[in-house]
Design an enzyme around this catalytic site. Structure first.
Site, PDB file in Angstrom:
ATOM      1  N   ASP A  29      -7.268  -5.487  -2.803  1.00 45.15           N
ATOM      2  CA  ASP A  29      -6.093  -4.996  -2.094  1.00 45.15           C
ATOM      3  C   ASP A  29      -6.235  -5.145  -0.580  1.00 45.15           C
ATOM      4  O   ASP A  29      -7.032  -4.474   0.049  1.00 45.15           O
ATOM      5  CB  ASP A  29      -5.942  -3.498  -2.444  1.00 45.15           C
ATOM      6  CG  ASP A  29      -4.745  -2.857  -1.806  1.00 45.15           C
ATOM      7  OD1 ASP A  29      -4.589  -1.637  -1.975  1.00 45.15           O
ATOM      8  OD2 ASP A  29      -3.963  -3.570  -1.157  1.00 45.15           O
ATOM      9  N   SER A  66       2.653  -4.992  -3.059  1.00 44.96           N
ATOM     10  CA  SER A  66       2.593  -3.664  -2.449  1.00 44.96           C
ATOM     11  C   SER A  66       3.914  -3.407  -1.731  1.00 44.96           C
ATOM     12  O   SER A  66       4.301  -4.164  -0.833  1.00 44.96           O
ATOM     13  CB  SER A  66       1.463  -3.616  -1.423  1.00 44.96           C
ATOM     14  OG  SER A  66       1.761  -2.637  -0.445  1.00 44.96           O
ATOM     15  N   HIS A  97       2.738  -2.149  -6.747  1.00 44.19           N
ATOM     16  CA  HIS A  97       1.656  -1.369  -6.110  1.00 44.19           C
ATOM     17  C   HIS A  97       2.309  -0.419  -5.120  1.00 44.19           C
ATOM     18  O   HIS A  97       3.008  -0.835  -4.196  1.00 44.19           O
ATOM     19  CB  HIS A  97       0.681  -2.312  -5.409  1.00 44.19           C
ATOM     20  CG  HIS A  97      -0.529  -1.640  -4.813  1.00 44.19           C
ATOM     21  ND1 HIS A  97      -1.606  -1.255  -5.568  1.00 44.19           N
ATOM     22  CD2 HIS A  97      -0.797  -1.301  -3.538  1.00 44.19           C
ATOM     23  CE1 HIS A  97      -2.515  -0.700  -4.766  1.00 44.19           C
ATOM     24  NE2 HIS A  97      -2.050  -0.720  -3.541  1.00 44.19           N
ATOM     25  N   ASP A 130       1.876   2.353  -2.395  1.00 49.82           N
ATOM     26  CA  ASP A 130       0.881   2.877  -1.437  1.00 49.82           C
ATOM     27  C   ASP A 130       1.288   4.223  -0.867  1.00 49.82           C
ATOM     28  O   ASP A 130       2.302   4.327  -0.180  1.00 49.82           O
ATOM     29  CB  ASP A 130       0.700   1.884  -0.272  1.00 49.82           C
ATOM     30  CG  ASP A 130      -0.173   0.715  -0.658  1.00 49.82           C
ATOM     31  OD1 ASP A 130       0.189  -0.430  -0.332  1.00 49.82           O
ATOM     32  OD2 ASP A 130      -1.220   0.943  -1.294  1.00 49.82           O
ATOM     33  N   HIS A 159      -1.469   3.979  -5.508  1.00 49.81           N
ATOM     34  CA  HIS A 159      -2.717   3.982  -4.743  1.00 49.81           C
ATOM     35  C   HIS A 159      -2.673   5.153  -3.778  1.00 49.81           C
ATOM     36  O   HIS A 159      -1.946   5.111  -2.775  1.00 49.81           O
ATOM     37  CB  HIS A 159      -2.828   2.645  -3.986  1.00 49.81           C
ATOM     38  CG  HIS A 159      -4.011   2.563  -3.092  1.00 49.81           C
ATOM     39  ND1 HIS A 159      -4.138   1.565  -2.142  1.00 49.81           N
ATOM     40  CD2 HIS A 159      -5.121   3.322  -2.978  1.00 49.81           C
ATOM     41  CE1 HIS A 159      -5.277   1.735  -1.486  1.00 49.81           C
ATOM     42  NE2 HIS A 159      -5.893   2.785  -1.980  1.00 49.81           N
ATOM     43  N   MET A 161     -10.932  -2.445  -1.662  1.00 52.02           N
ATOM     44  CA  MET A 161     -10.116  -2.675  -0.472  1.00 52.02           C
ATOM     45  C   MET A 161     -10.712  -3.836   0.318  1.00 52.02           C
ATOM     46  O   MET A 161     -11.918  -3.849   0.609  1.00 52.02           O
ATOM     47  CB  MET A 161     -10.085  -1.429   0.416  1.00 52.02           C
ATOM     48  CG  MET A 161      -9.407  -0.210  -0.169  1.00 52.02           C
ATOM     49  SD  MET A 161      -7.693  -0.513  -0.598  1.00 52.02           S
ATOM     50  CE  MET A 161      -6.989  -0.847   1.010  1.00 52.02           C
ATOM     51  N   MET A 221       0.333   7.291   1.599  1.00 51.48           N
ATOM     52  CA  MET A 221      -0.526   7.621   2.746  1.00 51.48           C
ATOM     53  C   MET A 221      -0.069   8.951   3.346  1.00 51.48           C
ATOM     54  O   MET A 221       1.136   9.206   3.458  1.00 51.48           O
ATOM     55  CB  MET A 221      -0.434   6.514   3.800  1.00 51.48           C
ATOM     56  CG  MET A 221      -0.857   5.160   3.279  1.00 51.48           C
ATOM     57  SD  MET A 221      -0.677   3.901   4.550  1.00 51.48           S
ATOM     58  CE  MET A 221      -0.980   2.427   3.575  1.00 51.48           C
ATOM     59  N   MET A 269      -3.923   7.195  -0.931  1.00 58.77           N
ATOM     60  CA  MET A 269      -4.777   7.252   0.258  1.00 58.77           C
ATOM     61  C   MET A 269      -4.491   8.607   0.902  1.00 58.77           C
ATOM     62  O   MET A 269      -3.827   8.710   1.946  1.00 58.77           O
ATOM     63  CB  MET A 269      -4.454   6.075   1.208  1.00 58.77           C
ATOM     64  CG  MET A 269      -4.921   4.742   0.660  1.00 58.77           C
ATOM     65  SD  MET A 269      -4.118   3.334   1.402  1.00 58.77           S
ATOM     66  CE  MET A 269      -2.620   3.258   0.391  1.00 58.77           C
TER      67      MET A 269
HETATM   68  C1  DX5 Z   1      -3.316  -0.832   2.796  1.00 65.55           C
HETATM   69  C2  DX5 Z   1      -2.676  -0.830   1.415  1.00 65.55           C
HETATM   70  C3  DX5 Z   1      -2.452  -2.222   0.881  1.00 65.55           C
HETATM   71  C4  DX5 Z   1      -1.540  -3.045   1.793  1.00 65.55           C
HETATM   72  C5  DX5 Z   1      -1.545  -4.488   1.369  1.00 65.55           C
HETATM   73  O1  DX5 Z   1      -3.833   0.447   3.084  1.00 65.55           O
HETATM   74  O2  DX5 Z   1      -3.481  -0.158   0.480  1.00 65.55           O
HETATM   75  O3  DX5 Z   1      -1.900  -2.142  -0.431  1.00 65.55           O
HETATM   76  O4  DX5 Z   1      -0.222  -2.555   1.724  1.00 65.55           O
HETATM   77  O5  DX5 Z   1      -0.723  -5.176   2.293  1.00 65.55           O
HETATM   78  P1  DX5 Z   1      -1.080  -6.673   2.774  1.00 65.55           P
HETATM   79  O6  DX5 Z   1      -1.046  -7.510   1.528  1.00 65.55           O
HETATM   80  O7  DX5 Z   1       0.030  -7.006   3.737  1.00 65.55           O
HETATM   81  O8  DX5 Z   1      -2.442  -6.626   3.392  1.00 65.55           O
HETATM   82 ZN    ZN Z   2      -2.900  -0.296  -1.641  1.00 62.33          ZN
END
Ligand code: DX5
Ligand code: ZN
Length: 221
Positions: A176, A8, A33, A35, A67, A138, A37, A69
């Site tokens: 994840d 990620s 990956h 992310d 991903h 998650m 947000m 969010m």
């Molecule tokens: C959290 C993300 C994950 C996160 C994983 O909301 O969706 O992908 O970045 O990071 P680690 O492996 O550090 O928990």
């Molecule tokens: Zn993620």
């Protein structure tokens, strides 16, 4: 289903993102990956389609697993598909019409995933199992990297594994959040085949060494 390590980029050095992504891929990672947000669906703000596009322009050809969010979802689906996403996963509670969002993702040529939070039931993923390419469970509450793995998710992983094995559709089971060299074999044994790791990779000095350690773990030898 072959096992996938998907770093990620949330924990990467954003001042050198292109190099960081290239380094983890050269070190043996399979996917990236990505992310996204929006500081609305989750209490954090990260990156948009422009950054995905920049990684493609930088020369990253590997699989980008986006991903989302975010809420709402649909407008960003097209932007990420145009920016070079290979797979787009979203949280069902963040969209008005789950099947419409899945259709939109697939009509744009991307694979579709449904993301389920730790406290949510897997029911909605079950309902759409024949229509999607990936279920993302998650194992932390979404919003931040570096959190602790929530052990109660292991049961959900096994349950989902059974469902997928009985389904005619070969769906990937991605987990994840909070995964590291110490727990990846337990997560693999529970039934995951795709592993997202952010801090456990990017907070180390030697990505090749970290990723080969993880590859041993995911085989849960
Ligand atoms: C959290 C993300 C994950 C996160 C994983 O909301 O969706 O992908 O970045 O990071 P680690 O492996 O550090 O928990
Ligand atoms: Zn993620």
């Amino acid at each position: 289903m072959n096992k996938i390590i998907a770093p990620s980029i949330l924990s990467a050095d954003f001042a050198r993102l292109g190099e960081e992504v290239k380094s983890v891929l050269d070190a043996g990672a399979d996917w990236i990956h990505f992310d996204v947000m929006d500081n609305h669906y989750v209490p954090n703000l990260t990156i948009g389609p422009m950054v995905c596009n920049s990684l493609r322009d930088f020369g990253i050809k590997d699989f980008i697993d986006v991903h989302l969010m975010v809420e709402p979802v649909d407008d960003l689906v097209k932007m990420f598909a145009d920016a070079g996403a290979d797979l787009i996963s979203f949280h069902p509670s963040a969209t008005k019409d789950v099947s419409e969002t899945i259709k939109k993702i697939k009509d744009l040529g991307c694979q579709a995933g449904i993301a389920i939070n730790p406290a949510e039931e897997v029911l909605v993923a079950e309902q759409y199992l024949e229509d999607i390419d990936l279920v993302l469970l998650m194992s932390v509450n979404p919003g931040f990297g570096g959190q602790k793995f929530i052990d109660s998710v292991l049961e959900k992983i096994s349950y989902m594994r059974n469902l997928i094995d009985k389904s005619s559709n070969q769906v990937r089971l991605e987990v994840d959040g909070g995964i590291n060299p110490e727990n990846i074999s337990i997560v693999s044994e529970a039934g995951a085949d795709t592993f997202v790791l952010g801090s456990a990779i990017f907070n180390t000095d030697d990505y090749s060494n970290t990723i080969s350690t993880l590859q041993i773990g995911r085989a849960h030898v």
